[in-house]
Design an enzyme around this catalytic site. Structure first.
Site, PDB file in Angstrom:
ATOM      1  N   ASP A  50     134.030  78.616  20.208  1.00 33.73           N
ATOM      2  CA  ASP A  50     133.251  77.355  20.703  1.00 33.73           C
ATOM      3  C   ASP A  50     131.567  77.820  19.400  1.00 33.73           C
ATOM      4  OD1 ASP A  50     132.335  76.648  23.419  1.00 33.73           O
ATOM      5  OD2 ASP A  50     130.651  75.897  21.726  1.00 33.73           O
ATOM      6  N   TYR A 140     123.191  60.271  23.409  1.00 37.10           N
ATOM      7  CA  TYR A 140     123.878  60.880  21.969  1.00 37.10           C
ATOM      8  C   TYR A 140     123.055  60.133  21.119  1.00 37.10           C
ATOM      9  CZ  TYR A 140     127.991  60.109  19.284  1.00 37.10           C
ATOM     10  OH  TYR A 140     128.475  60.357  17.815  1.00 37.10           O
ATOM     11  N   PHE A 168     129.606  54.796  11.663  1.00 35.18           N
ATOM     12  CA  PHE A 168     129.625  53.826  12.056  1.00 35.18           C
ATOM     13  C   PHE A 168     131.198  53.824  12.360  1.00 35.18           C
ATOM     14  CE2 PHE A 168     126.299  50.848  10.733  1.00 35.18           C
ATOM     15  CZ  PHE A 168     125.287  52.050  10.323  1.00 35.18           C
ATOM     16  N   GLY A 282     123.643  51.472  27.655  1.00 35.93           N
ATOM     17  CA  GLY A 282     123.003  52.170  26.364  1.00 35.93           C
ATOM     18  C   GLY A 282     123.918  51.753  24.860  1.00 35.93           C
ATOM     19  N   ASP A 283     124.373  50.415  25.186  1.00 34.48           N
ATOM     20  CA  ASP A 283     125.306  50.007  23.584  1.00 34.48           C
ATOM     21  C   ASP A 283     123.849  48.872  22.759  1.00 34.48           C
ATOM     22  OD1 ASP A 283     127.672  50.272  23.647  1.00 34.48           O
ATOM     23  OD2 ASP A 283     128.754  49.031  25.054  1.00 34.48           O
TER      24      ASP A 283
HETATM   25  N1  UFG Z   1     133.780  48.108  24.771  1.00 32.83           N
HETATM   26  C1  UFG Z   1     134.994  47.267  25.325  1.00 32.83           C
HETATM   27  N2  UFG Z   1     135.550  47.069  25.765  1.00 32.83           N
HETATM   28  C2  UFG Z   1     136.221  48.768  26.727  1.00 32.83           C
HETATM   29  C3  UFG Z   1     135.778  50.032  25.280  1.00 32.83           C
HETATM   30  C4  UFG Z   1     134.638  49.346  24.344  1.00 32.83           C
HETATM   31  O1  UFG Z   1     134.291  46.188  25.446  1.00 32.83           O
HETATM   32  O2  UFG Z   1     137.439  49.278  27.122  1.00 32.83           O
HETATM   33  C5  UFG Z   1     132.788  47.755  23.885  1.00 32.83           C
HETATM   34  C6  UFG Z   1     131.270  48.210  23.847  1.00 32.83           C
HETATM   35  O3  UFG Z   1     131.152  47.513  24.345  1.00 32.83           O
HETATM   36  C7  UFG Z   1     130.936  47.908  22.380  1.00 32.83           C
HETATM   37  C8  UFG Z   1     132.261  47.929  21.212  1.00 32.83           C
HETATM   38  O4  UFG Z   1     133.309  47.852  21.927  1.00 32.83           O
HETATM   39  O5  UFG Z   1     130.638  47.034  22.021  1.00 32.83           O
HETATM   40  C9  UFG Z   1     132.957  49.846  21.110  1.00 32.83           C
HETATM   41  O6  UFG Z   1     132.700  50.329  21.904  1.00 32.83           O
HETATM   42  P1  UFG Z   1     133.182  51.864  20.896  1.00 32.83           P
HETATM   43  O7  UFG Z   1     133.076  52.629  22.504  1.00 32.83           O
HETATM   44  O8  UFG Z   1     134.465  51.855  20.956  1.00 32.83           O
HETATM   45  O9  UFG Z   1     132.594  52.728  20.564  1.00 32.83           O
HETATM   46  P2  UFG Z   1     130.943  52.703  20.145  1.00 32.83           P
HETATM   47  O10 UFG Z   1     129.962  51.581  19.637  1.00 32.83           O
HETATM   48  O11 UFG Z   1     130.355  52.626  21.542  1.00 32.83           O
HETATM   49  O12 UFG Z   1     130.386  53.926  19.391  1.00 32.83           O
HETATM   50  C10 UFG Z   1     130.677  54.552  18.352  1.00 32.83           C
HETATM   51  C11 UFG Z   1     131.355  56.461  18.464  1.00 32.83           C
HETATM   52  C12 UFG Z   1     129.860  57.039  18.223  1.00 32.83           C
HETATM   53  C13 UFG Z   1     129.180  56.124  17.134  1.00 32.83           C
HETATM   54  C14 UFG Z   1     129.357  54.427  16.669  1.00 32.83           C
HETATM   55  C15 UFG Z   1     128.378  54.128  16.063  1.00 32.83           C
HETATM   56  O13 UFG Z   1     132.267  56.509  19.870  1.00 32.83           O
HETATM   57  O14 UFG Z   1     129.552  58.155  18.464  1.00 32.83           O
HETATM   58  O15 UFG Z   1     130.851  54.308  16.755  1.00 32.83           O
HETATM   59  O16 UFG Z   1     128.219  53.031  15.967  1.00 32.83           O
HETATM   60  F1  UFG Z   1     127.404  56.434  17.461  1.00 32.83           F
END
Ligand code: UFG
Length: 327
Positions: A50, A140, A168, A282-283
């Site tokens: 770890d 995060y 990204f 958080g989005d």
């Molecule tokens: N989303 C949906 N349905 C789902 C999953 C996701 O609509 O079942 C949407 C989310 O709300 C978001 C988009 O798809 O708008 C992308 O979501 P992800 O969870 O795939 O990715 P994130 O943008 O939340 O986060 C990812 C990484 C992070 C990084 C970020 C940078 O997990 O570590 O991209 O953009 F910081």
């Protein structure tokens, strides 16, 4: 150069290991295997420990004569971090400090840090440049930005050479077809969509339809995991003692959740039903990278910038490994 990768048995780490091996570099994976898979790094030395264990880190540095670290080990779910900030600050921020102190103790002078677009929060403009405002909107992103601040201070005070790579949305899989994304539980959009044609889920949920974007769903910039991995190899050669450099890594083009689902339908030739559900906390609405700095300074050149290629490689992997690395 002997490189140690914390979290190197994970999705991104395993692709970096492959890129380092292709470039003829020696590497050691340091992973507690809580999320990673030993099967993803079959031809690499693996230390199962770890990052919170500073002594184990120092032993690994000394034993393997480590000159540089790629620090990937972290929890990565923005949505979860809103519910459990303690988990994120302990595991992402606090262990970052343990790592830096162990590096200092063992005179390991170079680090490439796995940072994130989430450090920008809701951006003032897109595409986002590295000098834009850093104001995360979820724990995060904040937990990663804290590490960026620590790296800056350690670079100045202790002559550490630092490159922070702000990822990204990473997706896709190695074109060889033997390594790919295998998170449990899966939370990322593209692998979740692909679970529908695999028969593992009935539909894909669209989180929020009232964002200020043309179709109301969130826009993200998707980058192929192999292109991201290549940037790490280049970043290792770009560290300068006492200096901090930060680079965005994306393709400079945004796709909405609906557009990603449509691309997955085209690639898989499956209908893929979608269900509209409320926003996920958080989005941010829109994250798109300006990556010119990486292209110019690191001489980074993405090989797979097209979303359809990224999805096609992911689909190839998931079709052939529906249960990830489990046999
Ligand atoms: N989303 C949906 N349905 C789902 C999953 C996701 O609509 O079942 C949407 C989310 O709300 C978001 C988009 O798809 O708008 C992308 O979501 P992800 O969870 O795939 O990715 P994130 O943008 O939340 O986060 C990812 C990484 C992070 C990084 C970020 C940078 O997990 O570590 O991209 O953009 F910081």
């Amino acid at each position: 150069m002997n490189v140690l990768l914390t979290g190197g048995a994970g999705y991104i780490g395993s692709h970096i290991v492959r890129a380092l091996q292709d470039a003829g570099q020696e590497c050691v994976v340091y992973d507690n295997l809580c999320k990673g898979n030993a099967e993803a790094v079959p031809e690499c030395e693996l230390v199962v420990a770890d990052v919170a264990d500073g002594e184990a880190l120092q032993n690994a540095f000394r034993e393997h004569d480590i000159e540089a670290v790629i620090h990937l080990a972290a929890y990565i779910e923005a949505g979860e971090s809103v519910e459990k900030p303690d988990k994120y600050f302990h595991n992402n921020t606090r262990i970052g400090l343990t790592l830096l102190d162990a590096m200092r103790e063992c005179n390991v002078g170079k680090i490439v840090f796995s940072s994130t677009a989430a450090v920008y929060g809701t951006p003032e403009r897109v595409p986002i440049e590295e000098t834009d405002r850093l104001e995360p909107i979820n724990p995060y992103g904040a937990s990663k930005l804290c590490v960026e601040y620590m790296l800056r201070a350690y670079a100045t005070a202790y002559n550490l050479g630092v490159v922070s790579l702000r990822y990204f949305n990473v997706a896709g899989a190695h074109p060889d077809g033997d390594i790919g994304e295998a998170h449990t539980p899966e939370t990322h959009l593209i692998p979740l969509i692909l679970q529908v044609p695999l028969g593992k889920r009935e539909n894909i949920k669209i989180f929020g339809q009232d964002y200020g974007t043309p179709d109301g769903t969130c826009i993200r910039d998707y980058i192929h995991v192999c292109d991201l991995a290549d940037a790490h190899v280049l970043a290792l050669g770009a560290t300068t003692p006492g200096e901090v450099k930060a680079y965005n890594l994306g393709n400079g083009e945004g796709f909405s959740v609906r557009e990603v689902i449509e691309t997955c339908r085209l690639v898989t030739e499956a209908p893929i039903p979608a269900e509209e559900t409320p926003r996920r906390p958080g989005d941010p609405a829109r994250l798109v990278a300006a990556s010119q700095k990486a292209i110019t300074e690191l001489k980074w050149q993405p090989n797979f910038p097209e979303l359809a290629t990224i999805v096609a490689h992911a689909w190839e992997w998931h079709k052939n490994h529906p249960n990830g690395y489990e046999t």
